[in-house]
Design a protein around this motif. Structure first.
Motif, short mmCIF file in Angstrom:
data_model
loop_
_atom_site.label_atom_id
_atom_site.label_comp_id
_atom_site.label_asym_id
_atom_site.label_seq_id
_atom_site.Cartn_x
_atom_site.Cartn_y
_atom_site.Cartn_z
N VAL A 39 -22.72 -4.88 -33.48
CA VAL A 39 -22.89 -6.33 -33.52
C VAL A 39 -21.54 -6.96 -33.77
CG1 VAL A 39 -23.99 -8.27 -34.66
CG2 VAL A 39 -25.26 -6.14 -34.37
N ASN A 40 -21.12 -7.81 -32.85
CA ASN A 40 -19.86 -8.54 -32.98
C ASN A 40 -20.16 -9.98 -33.40
OD1 ASN A 40 -18.30 -6.31 -31.99
ND2 ASN A 40 -18.90 -6.86 -29.91
N LEU A 41 -19.48 -10.46 -34.43
CA LEU A 41 -19.70 -11.82 -34.92
C LEU A 41 -18.84 -12.81 -34.15
CD1 LEU A 41 -21.58 -12.75 -37.38
CD2 LEU A 41 -21.23 -10.30 -37.10
N GLY A 42 -19.48 -13.77 -33.52
CA GLY A 42 -18.78 -14.82 -32.81
C GLY A 42 -18.69 -16.08 -33.65
N SER A 43 -18.67 -17.25 -32.99
CA SER A 43 -18.61 -18.53 -33.69
C SER A 43 -18.95 -19.64 -32.71
CB SER A 43 -17.23 -18.78 -34.27
OG SER A 43 -17.11 -20.09 -34.78
N ILE A 44 -19.66 -20.68 -33.19
CA ILE A 44 -19.85 -21.85 -32.33
C ILE A 44 -18.61 -22.73 -32.32
CG2 ILE A 44 -22.35 -21.85 -32.67
CD1 ILE A 44 -21.89 -24.47 -34.34
N ASN A 86 -17.62 -12.65 -26.81
CA ASN A 86 -18.63 -12.40 -25.78
C ASN A 86 -18.08 -11.53 -24.66
OD1 ASN A 86 -20.53 -13.81 -27.17
ND2 ASN A 86 -20.49 -15.63 -25.87
N GLY A 87 -16.79 -11.69 -24.36
CA GLY A 87 -16.17 -10.84 -23.35
C GLY A 87 -16.13 -9.39 -23.79
N LEU A 88 -15.83 -9.17 -25.07
CA LEU A 88 -15.82 -7.81 -25.60
C LEU A 88 -17.22 -7.21 -25.55
CD1 LEU A 88 -14.37 -5.48 -27.06
CD2 LEU A 88 -14.83 -6.67 -29.22
N THR A 89 -18.21 -7.99 -25.96
CA THR A 89 -19.60 -7.51 -25.93
C THR A 89 -20.03 -7.16 -24.51
OG1 THR A 89 -20.28 -8.69 -27.93
CG2 THR A 89 -21.99 -8.22 -26.31
N ARG A 90 -19.84 -8.07 -23.61
CA ARG A 90 -20.32 -7.84 -22.24
C ARG A 90 -19.44 -6.85 -21.48
NH1 ARG A 90 -24.33 -10.94 -20.62
NH2 ARG A 90 -23.81 -10.74 -18.41
N THR A 136 -23.71 -9.89 -29.52
CA THR A 136 -22.97 -10.89 -30.29
C THR A 136 -23.96 -11.71 -31.11
OG1 THR A 136 -21.22 -11.09 -28.62
CG2 THR A 136 -21.49 -12.93 -30.16
N VAL A 137 -23.63 -11.92 -32.38
CA VAL A 137 -24.33 -12.91 -33.20
C VAL A 137 -23.35 -14.05 -33.44
CG1 VAL A 137 -25.28 -13.42 -35.48
CG2 VAL A 137 -25.93 -11.33 -34.29
N THR A 138 -23.76 -15.25 -33.07
CA THR A 138 -22.89 -16.43 -33.16
C THR A 138 -23.41 -17.37 -34.24
OG1 THR A 138 -22.26 -16.28 -30.84
CG2 THR A 138 -22.00 -18.42 -31.91
N PRO A 139 -22.74 -17.42 -35.39
CA PRO A 139 -23.17 -18.33 -36.45
C PRO A 139 -22.70 -19.76 -36.20
CG PRO A 139 -21.90 -16.44 -37.29
CD PRO A 139 -21.65 -16.54 -35.83
N GLY A 140 -23.45 -20.68 -36.79
CA GLY A 140 -22.98 -22.06 -36.88
C GLY A 140 -22.15 -22.22 -38.14
N TRP A 141 -22.24 -23.39 -38.75
CA TRP A 141 -21.46 -23.65 -39.96
C TRP A 141 -22.23 -23.11 -41.16
CZ3 TRP A 141 -18.86 -29.01 -41.28
CH2 TRP A 141 -17.92 -28.82 -42.29
N VAL A 142 -21.80 -21.97 -41.64
CA VAL A 142 -22.50 -21.26 -42.71
C VAL A 142 -21.90 -21.63 -44.06
CG1 VAL A 142 -23.16 -18.98 -43.59
CG2 VAL A 142 -22.95 -19.36 -41.12
N GLN A 148 -26.04 -9.30 -25.07
CA GLN A 148 -26.54 -10.66 -25.26
C GLN A 148 -25.84 -11.37 -26.42
OE1 GLN A 148 -28.73 -11.76 -22.92
NE2 GLN A 148 -28.41 -9.70 -22.08
N GLU A 149 -25.94 -12.69 -26.41
CA GLU A 149 -25.47 -13.53 -27.51
C GLU A 149 -26.67 -14.15 -28.21
OE1 GLU A 149 -22.57 -17.37 -28.43
OE2 GLU A 149 -23.45 -17.10 -26.42
N PHE A 150 -26.75 -13.98 -29.52
CA PHE A 150 -27.84 -14.54 -30.32
C PHE A 150 -27.24 -15.59 -31.26
CE2 PHE A 150 -29.19 -10.49 -28.81
CZ PHE A 150 -30.55 -10.63 -28.54
N VAL A 151 -27.60 -16.85 -31.06
CA VAL A 151 -27.00 -17.96 -31.78
C VAL A 151 -27.87 -18.33 -32.98
CG1 VAL A 151 -26.17 -20.34 -31.62
CG2 VAL A 151 -26.00 -18.82 -29.62
#
Length: 263
Positions: free
Chosen positions: A153-158, A178-182, A197-203, A254-257
């Motif tokens: 699982v790679n952590l992305g960002s919005i 996302n490029g690395l994941t795909r 990818t898991v893409t967090p918002g403002w945590v 996939q990307e999970f937001v």
């Protein structure tokens, strides 16, 4: 808030497939990473993590041990040193066995302007936010192949997706997640290694609240999120747990937001 909603938020899903599995988390000593380490420990996983913050990491390990969840393997590590990063993964695997899961969480979203960037600063940001994830994947993949599968699982960002102007280097590096994941899901998928990818918002981590959650920031969240509640580190950890578990066995590339509906 109704009692049923309150109870739902205080409970956590159980994933029997995570019991006893070895998991490696980068940047696991505080913030979102800390929540991820705690969540895996609560599932009965065997957890290893690295973080540059030794004091916070030691406190987390001691707390989990005191709670009866086992003492995680950890090491203070600067992930810009690829040799040290991969050595940490190898040493942790000697104690815990090959890793079923890798969570590439480590990142730094320090604010900066386009005019202030130097080549050295750019290289450092990429080394933390982008390069470390690739070389961590390289290090765990052979072990996952021996196990017959695994989950990354790679952590992305919005941040880059909503066109934030406060950190162009961070935006560049996180847009590459996302490029690395795909770009790796197909080759690793042949060995039943899933990459998402898991893409967090403002945590609302302690760092965010200390540095950037101002009244103006709160108003921005209210304007942009569909949901009125503030994202917590545990909300991100919950998605990571699902993707690592066997319940997500057919989810990859996939990307999970998880952003409360901001993006």
């Amino acid at each position: 808030m109704s009692k049923s909603i309150s109870q739902a938020r205080s409970s956590s899903a159980r994933y029997p497939s995570l019991q006893g599995r070895a998991v490696f988390v980068t940047g696991g000593g505080s913030g979102i990473g800390e929540a991820i380490v705690e969540a895996f420990a609560a599932q009965g996983a065997r957890v290893a993590f690295i973080d540059i913050a030794a004091e916070a990491s030691a406190a987390l390990a001691a707390r989990l041990e005191a709670q009866g969840r086992g003492r995680p393997w950890w090491r203070a590590c600067d992930v810009t040193d690829v040799a040290a990063l991969q050595a940490a993964i190898a040493d942790a695997a000697k104690e815990l066995g090959d890793f079923h899961a890798l969570v590439n969480n480590v990142a730094s979203d320090d604010r900066h302007t386009l005019a202030s960037i130097t080549p050295a600063y750019y290289d450092e940001r990429i080394a933390i936010n982008q390069r470390a994830a690739l070389f961590a994947m390289q290090a765990v993949a052979p072990g996952m192949q021996r196990l017959g599968g695994g989950a990354i699982v790679n952590l992305g960002s919005i941040g880059w997706q909503i066109k934030s102007a406060e950190y162009p280097c961070y935006a560049v590096s996180k847009s590459a997640v996302n490029g690395l994941t795909r770009g790796t899901a197909a080759s690793l998928g042949r060995d039943r290694i899933r990459v998402n990818t898991v893409t967090p918002g403002w945590v609302m981590t302690e760092r965010q609240k200390r540095l950037w959650v101002t009244p103006e920031g709160e108003a921005e969240i209210d304007r942009n999120q569909c949901l009125p509640d503030r994202l917590q580190p545990q909300d991100i950890a919950a998605m990571v747990l699902f993707l690592v578990s066997d319940d997500a066995k057919m989810c990859t590339a996939q990307e999970f937001v998880v952003d409360g509906g901001w993006r």
